[in-house]
Design a protein around this motif. Structure first.
Motif, mmCIF file in Angstrom:
data_model
loop_
_atom_site.group_PDB
_atom_site.id
_atom_site.type_symbol
_atom_site.label_atom_id
_atom_site.label_comp_id
_atom_site.label_asym_id
_atom_site.label_seq_id
_atom_site.Cartn_x
_atom_site.Cartn_y
_atom_site.Cartn_z
ATOM 1 N N ILE A 69 -2.431 11.953 1.670
ATOM 2 C CA ILE A 69 -3.065 10.588 1.559
ATOM 3 C C ILE A 69 -2.377 9.434 2.161
ATOM 4 N N VAL A 70 -2.984 8.500 3.115
ATOM 5 C CA VAL A 70 -2.405 7.562 3.590
ATOM 6 C C VAL A 70 -2.758 6.345 2.982
ATOM 7 N N HIS A 71 -1.601 5.321 2.443
ATOM 8 C CA HIS A 71 -1.833 4.099 1.616
ATOM 9 C C HIS A 71 -1.639 3.137 2.691
ATOM 10 N N LEU A 72 -2.447 2.426 2.740
ATOM 11 C CA LEU A 72 -2.449 1.001 3.396
ATOM 12 C C LEU A 72 -2.173 -0.084 2.196
ATOM 13 N N ARG A 73 -1.349 -0.745 2.420
ATOM 14 C CA ARG A 73 -1.134 -1.892 1.131
ATOM 15 C C ARG A 73 -0.965 -3.061 2.047
ATOM 16 N N ILE A 74 -0.853 -4.383 1.190
ATOM 17 C CA ILE A 74 -0.659 -5.649 1.730
ATOM 18 C C ILE A 74 0.327 -6.269 0.894
ATOM 19 N N GLN A 75 1.454 -6.894 1.603
ATOM 20 C CA GLN A 75 2.418 -7.476 0.621
ATOM 21 C C GLN A 75 2.507 -8.879 1.101
ATOM 22 N N GLN A 76 2.284 -9.829 0.137
ATOM 23 C CA GLN A 76 2.302 -11.096 0.351
ATOM 24 C C GLN A 76 3.375 -11.682 0.670
ATOM 25 N N ARG A 77 3.817 -12.553 1.674
ATOM 26 C CA ARG A 77 5.226 -12.940 1.674
ATOM 27 C C ARG A 77 5.181 -14.566 1.349
ATOM 28 N N ASN A 78 5.413 -15.680 2.396
ATOM 29 C CA ASN A 78 5.185 -16.789 1.544
ATOM 30 C C ASN A 78 3.856 -17.617 2.352
ATOM 31 N N GLN A 128 -3.575 -6.124 8.189
ATOM 32 C CA GLN A 128 -4.207 -5.371 9.168
ATOM 33 C C GLN A 128 -4.770 -4.050 8.825
ATOM 34 N N ARG A 129 -5.144 -4.188 7.348
ATOM 35 C CA ARG A 129 -5.395 -2.939 6.829
ATOM 36 C C ARG A 129 -6.753 -2.261 7.302
ATOM 37 N N LYS A 134 -9.383 1.780 10.934
ATOM 38 C CA LYS A 134 -10.475 2.223 12.034
ATOM 39 C C LYS A 134 -9.548 2.923 13.297
ATOM 40 N N PHE A 135 -8.339 2.659 13.309
ATOM 41 C CA PHE A 135 -7.753 2.863 14.323
ATOM 42 C C PHE A 135 -7.358 4.363 13.815
ATOM 43 N N GLU A 140 -8.149 10.097 15.220
ATOM 44 C CA GLU A 140 -8.225 11.354 14.605
ATOM 45 C C GLU A 140 -6.848 11.629 13.948
ATOM 46 N N ILE A 141 -5.981 10.746 13.376
ATOM 47 C CA ILE A 141 -4.801 10.889 12.847
ATOM 48 C C ILE A 141 -5.064 11.284 11.284
ATOM 49 N N ALA A 142 -5.882 10.531 10.823
ATOM 50 C CA ALA A 142 -6.213 10.695 9.230
ATOM 51 C C ALA A 142 -7.630 10.624 9.098
ATOM 52 N N SER A 143 -8.422 11.549 8.270
ATOM 53 C CA SER A 143 -9.733 11.615 8.044
ATOM 54 C C SER A 143 -9.912 10.245 7.075
ATOM 55 N N LYS A 144 -11.136 9.873 7.123
ATOM 56 C CA LYS A 144 -11.572 8.513 6.446
ATOM 57 C C LYS A 144 -11.477 8.753 4.935
ATOM 58 N N ASN A 145 -11.870 9.889 4.388
ATOM 59 C CA ASN A 145 -11.527 10.139 2.850
ATOM 60 C C ASN A 145 -10.181 10.218 2.639
ATOM 61 N N LYS A 146 -9.118 10.616 3.378
ATOM 62 C CA LYS A 146 -7.620 10.562 2.979
ATOM 63 C C LYS A 146 -7.060 9.233 3.269
ATOM 64 N N ILE A 147 -7.613 8.258 3.532
ATOM 65 C CA ILE A 147 -6.973 6.856 3.583
ATOM 66 C C ILE A 147 -7.451 6.067 2.536
ATOM 67 N N LYS A 148 -6.457 5.409 1.682
ATOM 68 C CA LYS A 148 -6.591 4.767 0.664
ATOM 69 C C LYS A 148 -6.155 3.290 0.999
ATOM 70 N N VAL A 149 -7.226 2.220 0.861
ATOM 71 C CA VAL A 149 -6.822 0.746 1.128
ATOM 72 C C VAL A 149 -6.651 0.213 -0.199
ATOM 73 N N HIS A 150 -5.753 -0.422 -0.374
ATOM 74 C CA HIS A 150 -5.328 -1.007 -1.426
ATOM 75 C C HIS A 150 -5.435 -2.461 -1.540
#
Length: 152
Positions: A69-78, A128-129, A134-135, A140-150
């Motif tokens: 599973i590919v995890h896309l996360r966002i980290q807040q900076r300042n 850029q999550r 979408k990219f 076709e690097i990863a399927s839609k159901n294998k991408i987890k957007v946090h």
């Protein structure tokens, strides 16, 4: 049964209020007896044996269970600044080339960071999550159901 205003009795019949009170008392006694049956059933219920361990598979020390599973996360900076991190991509992929494609496509800066626990992680400037999702699906690097957007 006839009820007269004020709860008066008609002849030898009971008043409406007395009858209502008796019905309530009867309902309460039925409820109490049924709830004690439920309590008895709960007390007699069998618990799982002590040998059952629901976390037994977590103690193996192997890789994370969410492998693939590919995890896309966002980290807040300042302030309004943030980083998007991408982890869990296939080890066969050239992450430097993929980062270069992300940077060109999304007009942002980014790099590949080596983490002790997570392995190689891509960091991109900004949120850029959705763009990354979408990219990855389009290429076709990863399927839609294998991408987890946090962090939505």
């Amino acid at each position: 049964l006839e009820v007269v205003s004020g709860g008066e009795e008609l002849g030898n019949r009971e008043s409406g209020w007395d009858c209502l009170r008796e019905e309530c008392v009867e309902l309460i006694s039925v409820f109490k007896s049924s709830s004690s049956d439920i309590d008895r059933d709960l007390m007699n219920a069998e618990l799982p044996s002590a040998s059952f361990d629901p976390f037994a598979d977590a103690d193996t020390g192997e890789e994370v269970v969410t492998k693939g599973i590919v995890h896309l996360r966002i980290q807040q900076r300042n302030g309004r600044k943030s980083l998007t991190t991408i982890q869990g991509l296939d080890k066969k992929l050239d992450l430097e080339k993929l980062t270069k494609a992300f940077k060109k496509e999304f007009c942002c800066n980014g790099n590949v960071v080596e983490d002790k626990e997570l392995g190689r992680v891509i960091q991109l400037q900004g949120d850029q999550r959705e763009n990354v999702k979408k990219f990855l699906v389009a290429e076709e690097i990863a399927s839609k159901n294998k991408i987890k957007v946090h962090g939505i």
